[in-house]
Motif scaffolding. Structure first.
Motif, PDB file in Angstrom:
ATOM      1  N   GLY A  49     -28.714 -17.764  -3.945  1.00  4.20           N
ATOM      2  CA  GLY A  49     -27.484 -17.223  -3.369  1.00  4.20           C
ATOM      3  C   GLY A  49     -26.271 -17.720  -4.120  1.00  4.20           C
ATOM      4  O   GLY A  49     -26.147 -18.900  -4.394  1.00  4.20           O
ATOM      5  N   LYS A  50     -25.405 -16.802  -4.462  1.00  9.37           N
ATOM      6  CA  LYS A  50     -24.181 -17.133  -5.174  1.00  9.37           C
ATOM      7  C   LYS A  50     -23.180 -17.765  -4.208  1.00  9.37           C
ATOM      8  O   LYS A  50     -23.255 -17.565  -3.001  1.00  9.37           O
ATOM      9  N   PRO A  51     -22.227 -18.550  -4.742  1.00  9.71           N
ATOM     10  CA  PRO A  51     -21.211 -19.149  -3.872  1.00  9.71           C
ATOM     11  C   PRO A  51     -20.474 -18.091  -3.069  1.00  9.71           C
ATOM     12  O   PRO A  51     -20.227 -16.988  -3.564  1.00  9.71           O
ATOM     13  N   LEU A  52     -20.098 -18.421  -1.854  1.00  8.42           N
ATOM     14  CA  LEU A  52     -19.282 -17.525  -1.036  1.00  8.42           C
ATOM     15  C   LEU A  52     -17.876 -17.467  -1.619  1.00  8.42           C
ATOM     16  O   LEU A  52     -17.333 -18.472  -2.056  1.00  8.42           O
ATOM     17  N   GLY A  53     -17.308 -16.272  -1.656  1.00 12.87           N
ATOM     18  CA  GLY A  53     -15.923 -16.112  -2.074  1.00 12.87           C
ATOM     19  C   GLY A  53     -15.714 -15.791  -3.538  1.00 12.87           C
ATOM     20  O   GLY A  53     -14.583 -15.554  -3.950  1.00 12.87           O
ATOM     21  N   LEU A  54     -16.768 -15.789  -4.351  1.00 13.45           N
ATOM     22  CA  LEU A  54     -16.595 -15.513  -5.779  1.00 13.45           C
ATOM     23  C   LEU A  54     -17.048 -14.126  -6.200  1.00 13.45           C
ATOM     24  O   LEU A  54     -16.526 -13.568  -7.153  1.00 13.45           O
ATOM     25  N   PHE A  55     -18.027 -13.568  -5.505  1.00 15.14           N
ATOM     26  CA  PHE A  55     -18.623 -12.303  -5.905  1.00 15.14           C
ATOM     27  C   PHE A  55     -18.575 -11.331  -4.734  1.00 15.14           C
ATOM     28  O   PHE A  55     -19.266 -11.524  -3.734  1.00 15.14           O
ATOM     29  N   ALA A  56     -17.781 -10.292  -4.875  1.00 14.90           N
ATOM     30  CA  ALA A  56     -17.572  -9.341  -3.778  1.00 14.90           C
ATOM     31  C   ALA A  56     -18.866  -8.668  -3.341  1.00 14.90           C
ATOM     32  O   ALA A  56     -19.045  -8.381  -2.162  1.00 14.90           O
ATOM     33  N   GLN A  57     -19.773  -8.395  -4.254  1.00 15.14           N
ATOM     34  CA  GLN A  57     -21.002  -7.669  -3.927  1.00 15.14           C
ATOM     35  C   GLN A  57     -22.215  -8.596  -3.752  1.00 15.14           C
ATOM     36  O   GLN A  57     -23.350  -8.127  -3.744  1.00 15.14           O
ATOM     37  N   ALA A  58     -21.993  -9.886  -3.621  1.00 14.15           N
ATOM     38  CA  ALA A  58     -23.114 -10.832  -3.485  1.00 14.15           C
ATOM     39  C   ALA A  58     -23.939 -10.514  -2.244  1.00 14.15           C
ATOM     40  O   ALA A  58     -23.400 -10.130  -1.201  1.00 14.15           O
ATOM     41  N   GLN A  59     -25.245 -10.648  -2.395  1.00 11.20           N
ATOM     42  CA  GLN A  59     -26.149 -10.452  -1.265  1.00 11.20           C
ATOM     43  C   GLN A  59     -26.947 -11.739  -1.073  1.00 11.20           C
ATOM     44  O   GLN A  59     -27.226 -12.447  -2.038  1.00 11.20           O
ATOM     45  N   TYR A  60     -27.321 -12.008   0.149  1.00 12.25           N
ATOM     46  CA  TYR A  60     -27.992 -13.255   0.490  1.00 12.25           C
ATOM     47  C   TYR A  60     -29.304 -12.953   1.176  1.00 12.25           C
ATOM     48  O   TYR A  60     -29.371 -12.104   2.058  1.00 12.25           O
ATOM     49  N   GLU A  61     -30.340 -13.649   0.745  1.00  8.63           N
ATOM     50  CA  GLU A  61     -31.672 -13.452   1.294  1.00  8.63           C
ATOM     51  C   GLU A  61     -31.933 -14.438   2.425  1.00  8.63           C
ATOM     52  O   GLU A  61     -31.488 -15.577   2.376  1.00  8.63           O
ATOM     53  N   THR A  62     -32.704 -13.998   3.395  1.00  6.21           N
ATOM     54  CA  THR A  62     -33.189 -14.892   4.433  1.00  6.21           C
ATOM     55  C   THR A  62     -34.618 -15.270   4.090  1.00  6.21           C
ATOM     56  O   THR A  62     -35.434 -14.407   3.791  1.00  6.21           O
ATOM     57  N   CYS A  63     -34.891 -16.553   4.087  1.00  9.13           N
ATOM     58  CA  CYS A  63     -36.240 -17.073   3.838  1.00  9.13           C
ATOM     59  C   CYS A  63     -36.740 -17.702   5.130  1.00  9.13           C
ATOM     60  O   CYS A  63     -35.947 -18.198   5.941  1.00  9.13           O
ATOM     61  N   THR A  64     -38.036 -17.704   5.309  1.00  4.56           N
ATOM     62  CA  THR A  64     -38.633 -18.303   6.503  1.00  4.56           C
ATOM     63  C   THR A  64     -39.754 -19.241   6.070  1.00  4.56           C
ATOM     64  O   THR A  64     -40.573 -18.879   5.219  1.00  4.56           O
ATOM     65  N   VAL A  65     -39.744 -20.448   6.641  1.00  7.07           N
ATOM     66  CA  VAL A  65     -40.743 -21.465   6.321  1.00  7.07           C
ATOM     67  C   VAL A  65     -41.227 -22.123   7.607  1.00  7.07           C
ATOM     68  O   VAL A  65     -40.521 -22.107   8.627  1.00  7.07           O
ATOM     69  N   PRO A  66     -42.406 -22.728   7.580  1.00  9.63           N
ATOM     70  CA  PRO A  66     -42.868 -23.477   8.750  1.00  9.63           C
ATOM     71  C   PRO A  66     -41.932 -24.656   9.033  1.00  9.63           C
ATOM     72  O   PRO A  66     -41.433 -25.304   8.110  1.00  9.63           O
ATOM     73  N   PHE A  67     -41.712 -24.917  10.315  1.00  7.19           N
ATOM     74  CA  PHE A  67     -40.890 -26.054  10.747  1.00  7.19           C
ATOM     75  C   PHE A  67     -41.580 -26.686  11.961  1.00  7.19           C
ATOM     76  O   PHE A  67     -41.165 -26.509  13.097  1.00  7.19           O
ATOM     77  N   PRO A  68     -42.668 -27.431  11.691  1.00  5.56           N
ATOM     78  CA  PRO A  68     -43.467 -27.962  12.792  1.00  5.56           C
ATOM     79  C   PRO A  68     -42.790 -29.108  13.547  1.00  5.56           C
ATOM     80  O   PRO A  68     -41.871 -29.751  13.034  1.00  5.56           O
ATOM     81  N   VAL A  69     -43.273 -29.345  14.748  1.00  6.25           N
ATOM     82  CA  VAL A  69     -42.791 -30.464  15.570  1.00  6.25           C
ATOM     83  C   VAL A  69     -42.934 -31.758  14.771  1.00  6.25           C
ATOM     84  O   VAL A  69     -43.939 -31.975  14.090  1.00  6.25           O
ATOM     85  N   GLY A  70     -41.905 -32.586  14.827  1.00  3.66           N
ATOM     86  CA  GLY A  70     -41.910 -33.870  14.127  1.00  3.66           C
ATOM     87  C   GLY A  70     -41.318 -33.819  12.740  1.00  3.66           C
ATOM     88  O   GLY A  70     -41.102 -34.856  12.117  1.00  3.66           O
ATOM     89  N   SER A  71     -41.008 -32.632  12.227  1.00  2.00           N
ATOM     90  CA  SER A  71     -40.418 -32.523  10.895  1.00  2.00           C
ATOM     91  C   SER A  71     -38.893 -32.520  11.002  1.00  2.00           C
ATOM     92  O   SER A  71     -38.322 -32.247  12.053  1.00  2.00           O
ATOM     93  N   THR A  72     -38.250 -32.852   9.870  1.00  2.00           N
ATOM     94  CA  THR A  72     -36.793 -32.930   9.821  1.00  2.00           C
ATOM     95  C   THR A  72     -36.270 -32.131   8.641  1.00  2.00           C
ATOM     96  O   THR A  72     -36.764 -32.273   7.517  1.00  2.00           O
ATOM     97  N   LEU A  73     -35.267 -31.309   8.905  1.00  2.00           N
ATOM     98  CA  LEU A  73     -34.559 -30.552   7.876  1.00  2.00           C
ATOM     99  C   LEU A  73     -33.393 -31.404   7.387  1.00  2.00           C
ATOM    100  O   LEU A  73     -32.653 -31.977   8.195  1.00  2.00           O
TER     101      LEU A  73
END
Length: 132
Positions: A49-73
């Protein structure tokens, strides 16, 4: 110095507790965010993902990953790498991953990082632990 008038890094995430998943999108977030499992294993999040505010047509992807009990982001500002004195950024990132995996505690990680901090940049840390 880079001739950039304005930009913003971003990390936005949503935890699905029922399915044990983290969905997220990023914009120029560096260093890459990661999840430390209950066992101390570190999993780096694939971020695009490109920085916000620099590219008018920038698109952002959503990713999904496992986040099990006991883990920390963990999400950091780039100044966090100034807490380490290795000659290059990759070594500093590896040191950050190692410290986070060994401590496996957001508060202890922060205290260790602040204790070592001597850099000119600001530092920030967001830690989200999944308890249930």
């Amino acid at each position: 110095e880079q001739g950039v008038a304005r930009h913003v890094a971003m990390f936005v995430g949503l935890v699905d507790q029922e399915r044990g998943l983290l969905s997220f999108a990023t914009a120029a977030q560096y260093p890459q965010s990661f999840i430390v499992g209950a066992d101390g294993a570190v999993s780096t999040l694939d971020q695009v993902g490109k920085p916000l505010g620099l590219f008018a047509q920038a698109q952002y992807e959503t990713c999904t990953v496992p986040f099990p009990v006991g883990s920390t982001l963990y999400v950091f500002s780039d100044g966090i790498l100034d807490c380490f004195d290795h000659p290059d950024l990759i070594e500093n990132e590896n040191a950050l991953h190692e410290m986070a995996g060994q401590l496996n505690n957001g508060s202890k990680l922060w205290l260790n990082l602040v204790e070592e901090f001597v850099g000119p940049d600001d530092i920030s840390l967001m830690a989200v632990k999944r308890l249930r």
